[in-house]
Design a protein around this motif. Sequence first.
Motif, PDB file in Angstrom:
ATOM      1  N   TYR A 514       0.842  -1.181   0.000  1.00 40.46           N
ATOM      2  CA  TYR A 514       0.000   0.000   0.000  1.00 40.46           C
ATOM      3  C   TYR A 514       0.882   1.236   0.000  1.00 40.46           C
ATOM      4  O   TYR A 514       2.121   1.162   0.109  1.00 40.46           O
ATOM      5  CB  TYR A 514      -0.940   0.022   1.212  1.00 40.46           C
ATOM      6  N   LYS A 515       0.218   2.381  -0.081  1.00 43.57           N
ATOM      7  CA  LYS A 515       0.956   3.637  -0.044  1.00 43.57           C
ATOM      8  C   LYS A 515       1.517   3.920   1.340  1.00 43.57           C
ATOM      9  O   LYS A 515       2.585   4.517   1.485  1.00 43.57           O
ATOM     10  CB  LYS A 515       0.022   4.780  -0.482  1.00 43.57           C
ATOM     11  N   THR A 516       0.802   3.482   2.376  1.00 41.75           N
ATOM     12  CA  THR A 516       1.198   3.788   3.752  1.00 41.75           C
ATOM     13  C   THR A 516       2.026   2.682   4.387  1.00 41.75           C
ATOM     14  O   THR A 516       2.833   2.956   5.278  1.00 41.75           O
ATOM     15  CB  THR A 516      -0.045   4.037   4.607  1.00 41.75           C
ATOM     16  N   HIS A 517       1.855   1.431   3.988  1.00 40.28           N
ATOM     17  CA  HIS A 517       2.563   0.353   4.649  1.00 40.28           C
ATOM     18  C   HIS A 517       2.655  -0.860   3.733  1.00 40.28           C
ATOM     19  O   HIS A 517       2.004  -0.918   2.688  1.00 40.28           O
ATOM     20  CB  HIS A 517       1.873  -0.030   5.964  1.00 40.28           C
ATOM     21  N   VAL A 518       3.482  -1.806   4.182  1.00 36.97           N
ATOM     22  CA  VAL A 518       3.682  -3.068   3.479  1.00 36.97           C
ATOM     23  C   VAL A 518       3.443  -4.187   4.479  1.00 36.97           C
ATOM     24  O   VAL A 518       3.911  -4.120   5.628  1.00 36.97           O
ATOM     25  CB  VAL A 518       5.102  -3.160   2.887  1.00 36.97           C
ATOM     26  N   LEU A 541      18.551  -2.206   2.796  1.00 40.08           N
ATOM     27  CA  LEU A 541      18.430  -1.613   1.478  1.00 40.08           C
ATOM     28  C   LEU A 541      18.939  -2.579   0.435  1.00 40.08           C
ATOM     29  O   LEU A 541      19.999  -3.214   0.597  1.00 40.08           O
ATOM     30  CB  LEU A 541      19.207  -0.298   1.387  1.00 40.08           C
ATOM     31  N   ALA A 542      18.194  -2.727  -0.645  1.00 41.60           N
ATOM     32  CA  ALA A 542      18.590  -3.667  -1.687  1.00 41.60           C
ATOM     33  C   ALA A 542      19.914  -3.278  -2.315  1.00 41.60           C
ATOM     34  O   ALA A 542      20.676  -4.132  -2.782  1.00 41.60           O
ATOM     35  CB  ALA A 542      17.496  -3.756  -2.755  1.00 41.60           C
ATOM     36  N   ALA A 543      20.237  -1.989  -2.296  1.00 41.53           N
ATOM     37  CA  ALA A 543      21.479  -1.534  -2.934  1.00 41.53           C
ATOM     38  C   ALA A 543      22.713  -1.953  -2.144  1.00 41.53           C
ATOM     39  O   ALA A 543      23.812  -2.078  -2.699  1.00 41.53           O
ATOM     40  CB  ALA A 543      21.459  -0.017  -3.106  1.00 41.53           C
ATOM     41  N   VAL A 544      22.578  -2.179  -0.829  1.00 45.80           N
ATOM     42  CA  VAL A 544      23.731  -2.531   0.011  1.00 45.80           C
ATOM     43  C   VAL A 544      23.548  -3.911   0.627  1.00 45.80           C
ATOM     44  O   VAL A 544      24.014  -4.181   1.747  1.00 45.80           O
ATOM     45  CB  VAL A 544      23.941  -1.465   1.094  1.00 45.80           C
ATOM     46  N   ALA A 545      22.828  -4.775  -0.065  1.00 41.71           N
ATOM     47  CA  ALA A 545      22.542  -6.105   0.491  1.00 41.71           C
ATOM     48  C   ALA A 545      23.790  -6.943   0.645  1.00 41.71           C
ATOM     49  O   ALA A 545      23.824  -7.889   1.443  1.00 41.71           O
ATOM     50  CB  ALA A 545      21.535  -6.829  -0.399  1.00 41.71           C
ATOM     51  N   ASP A 546      24.837  -6.646  -0.087  1.00 38.96           N
ATOM     52  CA  ASP A 546      26.062  -7.427  -0.021  1.00 38.96           C
ATOM     53  C   ASP A 546      27.012  -6.928   1.074  1.00 38.96           C
ATOM     54  O   ASP A 546      28.178  -7.340   1.141  1.00 38.96           O
ATOM     55  CB  ASP A 546      26.785  -7.382  -1.372  1.00 38.96           C
ATOM     56  N   PRO A 572      10.736   4.585   3.614  1.00 42.38           N
ATOM     57  CA  PRO A 572      10.987   5.728   2.724  1.00 42.38           C
ATOM     58  C   PRO A 572      10.458   5.452   1.323  1.00 42.38           C
ATOM     59  O   PRO A 572      10.351   4.300   0.888  1.00 42.38           O
ATOM     60  CB  PRO A 572      12.521   5.858   2.736  1.00 42.38           C
ATOM     61  N   ASP A 573      10.137   6.533   0.630  1.00 35.96           N
ATOM     62  CA  ASP A 573       9.634   6.404  -0.730  1.00 35.96           C
ATOM     63  C   ASP A 573      10.773   6.108  -1.693  1.00 35.96           C
ATOM     64  O   ASP A 573      11.930   6.502  -1.475  1.00 35.96           O
ATOM     65  CB  ASP A 573       8.916   7.699  -1.155  1.00 35.96           C
ATOM     66  N   GLU A 574      10.436   5.423  -2.766  1.00 35.92           N
ATOM     67  CA  GLU A 574      11.336   5.159  -3.881  1.00 35.92           C
ATOM     68  C   GLU A 574      12.613   4.450  -3.436  1.00 35.92           C
ATOM     69  O   GLU A 574      13.699   4.688  -3.958  1.00 35.92           O
ATOM     70  CB  GLU A 574      11.689   6.464  -4.615  1.00 35.92           C
ATOM     71  N   VAL A 599      11.325  -5.073  -2.189  1.00 37.93           N
ATOM     72  CA  VAL A 599       9.981  -4.568  -1.914  1.00 37.93           C
ATOM     73  C   VAL A 599      10.050  -3.050  -1.875  1.00 37.93           C
ATOM     74  O   VAL A 599      10.938  -2.474  -1.221  1.00 37.93           O
ATOM     75  CB  VAL A 599       9.432  -5.115  -0.588  1.00 37.93           C
ATOM     76  N   ARG A 600       9.107  -2.395  -2.578  1.00 33.78           N
ATOM     77  CA  ARG A 600       9.028  -0.934  -2.567  1.00 33.78           C
ATOM     78  C   ARG A 600       7.596  -0.537  -2.249  1.00 33.78           C
ATOM     79  O   ARG A 600       6.640  -1.127  -2.753  1.00 33.78           O
ATOM     80  CB  ARG A 600       9.438  -0.347  -3.913  1.00 33.78           C
ATOM     81  N   LYS A 601       7.443   0.475  -1.457  1.00 34.76           N
ATOM     82  CA  LYS A 601       6.109   0.971  -1.097  1.00 34.76           C
ATOM     83  C   LYS A 601       5.457   1.587  -2.336  1.00 34.76           C
ATOM     84  O   LYS A 601       6.128   2.222  -3.165  1.00 34.76           O
ATOM     85  CB  LYS A 601       6.225   2.001   0.011  1.00 34.76           C
ATOM     86  N   ALA A 602       4.145   1.405  -2.455  1.00 34.60           N
ATOM     87  CA  ALA A 602       3.429   1.937  -3.615  1.00 34.60           C
ATOM     88  C   ALA A 602       3.432   3.456  -3.583  1.00 34.60           C
ATOM     89  O   ALA A 602       3.383   4.077  -2.523  1.00 34.60           O
ATOM     90  CB  ALA A 602       1.994   1.419  -3.633  1.00 34.60           C
ATOM     91  N   GLU A 603       3.510   4.054  -4.780  1.00 39.51           N
ATOM     92  CA  GLU A 603       3.505   5.512  -4.864  1.00 39.51           C
ATOM     93  C   GLU A 603       2.153   6.077  -4.463  1.00 39.51           C
ATOM     94  O   GLU A 603       2.054   7.128  -3.856  1.00 39.51           O
ATOM     95  CB  GLU A 603       3.880   5.947  -6.278  1.00 39.51           C
ATOM     96  N   TRP A 604       1.096   5.402  -4.859  1.00 36.51           N
ATOM     97  CA  TRP A 604      -0.258   5.803  -4.440  1.00 36.51           C
ATOM     98  C   TRP A 604      -1.159   4.592  -4.560  1.00 36.51           C
ATOM     99  O   TRP A 604      -0.832   3.634  -5.234  1.00 36.51           O
ATOM    100  CB  TRP A 604      -0.806   6.970  -5.274  1.00 36.51           C
ATOM    101  N   ASP A 605      -2.249   4.645  -3.846  1.00 37.47           N
ATOM    102  CA  ASP A 605      -3.195   3.526  -3.894  1.00 37.47           C
ATOM    103  C   ASP A 605      -3.823   3.492  -5.278  1.00 37.47           C
ATOM    104  O   ASP A 605      -4.672   4.312  -5.610  1.00 37.47           O
ATOM    105  CB  ASP A 605      -4.291   3.692  -2.824  1.00 37.47           C
TER     106      ASP A 605
END
Length: 1617
Positions: A514-518, A541-546, A572-574, A599-605
Amino acid sequence: MEGDRHAPDRCRANVANVFFPISKVYPKPRPPAPTPPTLPLLCTLLISRGRKSSSKSASQVQATATEAMAEPAYTIPVFRQRTREETEGVEEYQRVSKKVEKGLAAIQEEIQRMRISTKAQVDSLAIEKEVKQKMYRKVDVLEAIPRMPDFIVALRPHTVWEKMPVKLFCTVLGTPMPVVKWYKGGVPVDPLSAPGKYKIESKYGVHSLIISRCAVSDTADYSAVATNTHGTATSAATVTVRSAGSGGWSSQIGIVPRLSGSHFSKLEVSLVDCFPVTFGVEGESASLLCSLVVVPDLPNLPPLVEWYRDDKLLQPGPLVDMSVGGSVARLVLPHLAKDDEGLYTIRVYTKDGTSEHCAYLFVSDATPPVAGAPGAPMSVKAYDINSDYVLVAWKPPNTVNEAAITGYFVDRCEERSDSWVQCNDAPVKVCKYPVHGLKEGHSYRFRVRAVNSSGISRASRPSDRVTALDAVESAKLEVIKRQRKYHVVLRNHELQGQATIPGRPSDVHASEIYKTHVVLSWTPPSQRGPAPLCYAVEKCLAAVADGGDDSWHRVNVGVELRSPRLAVFDLPDECDYLFRVFAFNEYGASLPSEPSEPVRKAEWDGCELPVGVPSAPGQPVATRNTRSSAFVQWEAPKHGQQGLMGYYIDGRIVGSKDWFACNHKPFKLNRFVVHGLTLGETYVFRVQAVNVFGLSEESQESGPISIEPALGGGFEYATPSSPYGISLLNCDGSSMTVSWSSPKHCGGSRISAYYVDKRDVDTLVWKEVNTSGIVDRVCTVDNLTEGTFYEFKVQAANMAGVGLPSAPSLPMKCEAWTFEQPGPAYDLTFSEVRSHSLVLVWKAPVYTGASAVSGYFVDMAKKGSCEFVALNEEPISQRYMQVRDLEEGEWYVFRVRTVNAHGIGRPSLVTEAVCARPPPGTKEIVAGVDEETGDIFLSLEACDISQTSAFIWSKNYKPIGECPRVTVTTKGRTSRLSFINPDKDDLGRYSVLVTDTDGVSASHTLTEDALNSMLELSYAIRNPIVPLKHGLNYEVLEKGHVRFWVQAIKLTPAVTYRFVVNDKEVTSGEGHKISHDVSTGVIQMIVDNFTRDSEGTYTVQIHDGKAKAQSSLVLVGDVFLAVLKEAEFQRREYVRKQGAHFSESVSFTVTDDCTVMLTCKVANVKKETTFHWYKEDEEIVPETPPNVMSGACALPIPLFSRKDQGVYKAVIGDERGKDTSTYDISGEVFDDIINAIARIAGESASELVVQCTPEGIRLQCYMNYYTEEMKTVWKHKESKIASSEKMRIGGTTEMAWMQICDPSDKEKGLYTIEISDGVKTHARTFDLSGQAYTEAYEEYLRLKAAAFAEKNRGRVLGGLPDVVTIMEDKSLSLTCTVWGEPTPEVTWFKNEQEVASNEHTRITFDGGKFSSLVINQVTPEDSGKYSINVRNKYGGEFVEITVSVYRHGEQIPESKLGQPKMATPAVIPPSKTPTPASSKAQTPSMSMKSPTPASTPKSPTPAPKSSTPATKSPTPAPKSPTPAPKSPTPAPKSPTPAPKSPTPAPKSPTPAPKSPTPAPKSPTPAPKSPGIKSPTPLGKSPTPKSPTPTPRPRSPTPTFKSPTPPRFMKSPTPPRK
């Protein structure tokens, strides 16, 4: 025998109801007869025609029985109503039956015994009657011959919707009579194996198998096997059951409660007075009642009753109360909520199966606590129940006129507590919320409240209680049964050993975003151990998973998590995150699970599926259902069907802006019956889809539908209407073949059979022709007597029963046809009815004559005319004809004549009248190629369809049926005929007819060229190429650049291409720009400098994957020169536009006041730029100078007409140059302007009004502007009126009029003015007949009489001065000329006293023209005010003269001019004694410049002399003396003269009041008077032609009525609308 056809079982069920009132019908003594024989006789009469209908009302059954018992005395009509005595008897019987209860047990046993005895006697009498009938029946020799079974009517395949009944029937003959058994898939059908499921009947030679409530599993091959001693015959058919339904509530929307089980009952139960559609409000209560008739009615054994809501069995509880007793089944809902809305069904188990009834209950929102707040949510439920976590879900409310919902609050309440605790601090936007922090082992209830900008809604109904328990702990128990007696309970960890540290979780994923939570979910470890289990969740963070373990951070810090789900907020967004989970207990922690996917939070419902609201549903289609409901269906949304909760339907009355909710709980199916509508109103509907994210956008509005009753509406089908058009097709002396037309209304189900009755015209008794139903509409009636006249009537039957019989046919003589010409064609039907054409189809005659039929003639006539015109000069061989050149809206009838070698045969019956107008929304057959498969098809989308409609495809008007060359598929309103390997054999005319509609049909001729084109397209689809939407083309751009472009239907990013010019490849560079756009499929090349060297061939080659395409363009010769010329022109235009120029040339528009505006737009202007208008080279200076800085200039042309034709020119210029735009207003342009004016004038035209004049009756139509150039037509009774002396046509700029001069009764009728604007005709009508004509004619006669009276009234033509000054002893002679027809009476007055003729004063009247008053030797006493009253029966005039006598030696007094006054004309009654006229009748009709005459006051003071010259405003006259009692007084409205004034008297609308003293000799003035001119200025003749009275300044204003009725306009120019 006349009567209804009833099944024997229904007869027996109604015996008690029928027998009791019969004793009340005949109070006269009858011969004594024992009761048992009378009762069987009654039952025999009731069942003798039982095959026709089993759904007739009790009143009809009783009427039939009454007629049968009364036959010895007299005949009583079949459909008679109960008399008052009968009604009282029935009420008394019902009252006793209800109150006695147990005391009726003995009576019921006696009735049961009588029934058994009656049944035996009924069967005996039926057998005797059948034997007697067969004794007098002619025995067929073939019937006596033994023969094996033969199916006359075989089984037919059926396709039905799930949960609908189906009836398989067949007719079999054989000697001896065969025995029929039924099989399903080769297995015998046993009705006892599933009570209520199957019912086998064998009546009247028809064997039937009825399958109740079909399921998909009932799809099978069914067969009927007939066996006798000579053999066996089999008939088979397939029954296909589909999983969706259509029809009423039980079949239209597919909701039919399933059978919960088999229940055997010995009670006969009938449902009467069932509950209707019910409407309730939240918080109130609702009761659903259904009366039961139970036989036998045993108090201790009530029938088994079940209640369902939306196919779910209801159980008694605090919110549902059920009861059965006192012959009433009752369902009470004490506290309504929107959760209770739905389709309610009552099912009662009876001896023959089940009886049921269903109706919808609507529950609307209660008044919100805050105005504008939304409705309460509904269907609150708890899922994923764990020890500390519960997922609460609900359905959103419908918002029609309220603000959009911004979120929801979730509340919880612990068991044994009434306090509610809010779970979320901020409103949650989706209809799910994870509730944490629960206490293990505690029970909770939940409720939800909706929030919008206005406030918070009411709380929803609380959910069921749930207990917070670990579902995994419950699953660890394993129960093992030993020896069917002992139960051994083990725990899984006991079987797993002594493992203490749990295993690691698995399958970590985001189950909801969702926009507010996962919401994270995972699978608990299989190795748990005995200790309680908890979880720890980490993110990274997926970017620093290693980056190792240091990059992972704990999510649920300080929160003990026992459930395998967690809602993660504040992400956080994006940013993409990975999650992993640890399991731990008191013995230690497990290894971490595998990380989840990013997993990324939705920008809007609603950003992407499955997140977001669904798309809008398809446009709904509304059709008629009942007097207060409409059937609405729609297509599901294209996106978001997964997780769809249902739909909300809104309605609106056409013309209103307010929507109302049709349902208050999401409805799952895509069709709905909207109830509670108003009969006669017109509605539109819209639909919204609902899911967990909320409501979708509204769909498009449906077309408007007027609520009218529909056949078969409600929950049951109706019987068909009566057939018609019975005709004789053949006769051989002993038999007659007749045909008829199918009923106009099928009653909501297919017509399954027809029944024919006959009778000799010398008798009144009808006899059945066929005991089994006839499927075809042709029947041969055998065993007739030659030379006898017969009449026939036909009845149609469907699922609901047998309909009304047709009207008896004309008497037909049974006489053998031996003539050589053919018999009549029959079954004439229409299809493809359009505005100017239709197709007539018929069947060949049964009797062909002495030779074969060679052709047909088709005749046509207009409705009501007997003059038929042959449409074809030569006979046509085919049995259809397309009739063209019809008048739109005209009604026609047709007939067909058959031809053979011996001549023309008898004509067919004349068809019913058909109107040359297509059904609304008619569409034609579309020929096309499937874009995916490449199949060539013909498709029709029906504009109207009913539940029983079917698409019948034909080739050359012969039904196609089963054909290996084509396949037919139908989906909703669309049917498609697809060709399999089409070739020239498939060419022809294809037509399709939609049955059970108002003539929906269409045709299409498949030609060879069209087929070849579609074959090419089919080949292109089946063989991959790059499909081009547009081939290589060119376009000349600004500055003279030339763009070469090609457009493909679809391109991929991997496309490659190249341009070749004159066999040389061109690349993008200097002078050429090459590019493409994948989204639009456009590939282009722009040539900057297009010159003569550019001539040649241009080619583009495209490669897109495996597909290829090439397109070429040849620019040589004239084509190239045209492109070059255009390029050079654009270069010049570019240069021209560097200065002031016209961006849009001169054109015209017409304003609402019909002013023609010549407009143009200019560009690149500055303050120094000048602008001028010219017409025919003469400059036009408009009132408002053109403002070039505004960018637009306009020249208004008011009152446009033919004089405004010409060439108009606009010139703009400055130091940079000059530009000119011309516009020729003539020819078509002039016609277009006139049409535009006519459109506005026609739309503003008022209704026709009547204006009566002395010449006749005038019809006027006011509009914004009228000119004679407009195409205006006046009609009288649809006949065009030409302007003549009798009918004058004209108009002004504000109106068009048509005057009927000297009207008579011939001019009565409907008058129409038609204003044509070239596209549409604006018509206004007025029915000049009846009271309207009478009133108009009376007004015309009145005005004519008034004009005649004005013309012939008495008046003074001249000769009298205003003021006379004379010396005493002189003789005064006042002489004047008078006129009137007839000759008027003349009376002279002095000071308002009549003057008598004597020696001193002599009065003469010579020749009826000259009147004189001569006073000999005047004296000062002769001074005063003299007046003359000239009057006849049409009115008169009253003129006053002031006489002043001065003595010898006195100075001559200065003359003071007065002014004559005119008496108000009046109609003189026959009596010689005149009557004073009232002020209402005396009000003169003055012209606008004439003042109203002043009243005559009562002052006795005579008018004094005045030496003051006249002023601009005339001085009011002083009061005049009151006349003596015997002195005649002039007319009451005769005004007092006033001094002359050089200016006209001021206007005064005040009429003169009544004079208090009647004038004995003054005639009554007429109601009308002509206009009066202004007074004569000083210095002119003292005798004015039309004297003007002077108004009194303080005269009272009486209220008076117009003598003309209000519907006629008195003013010739009424106010503009």
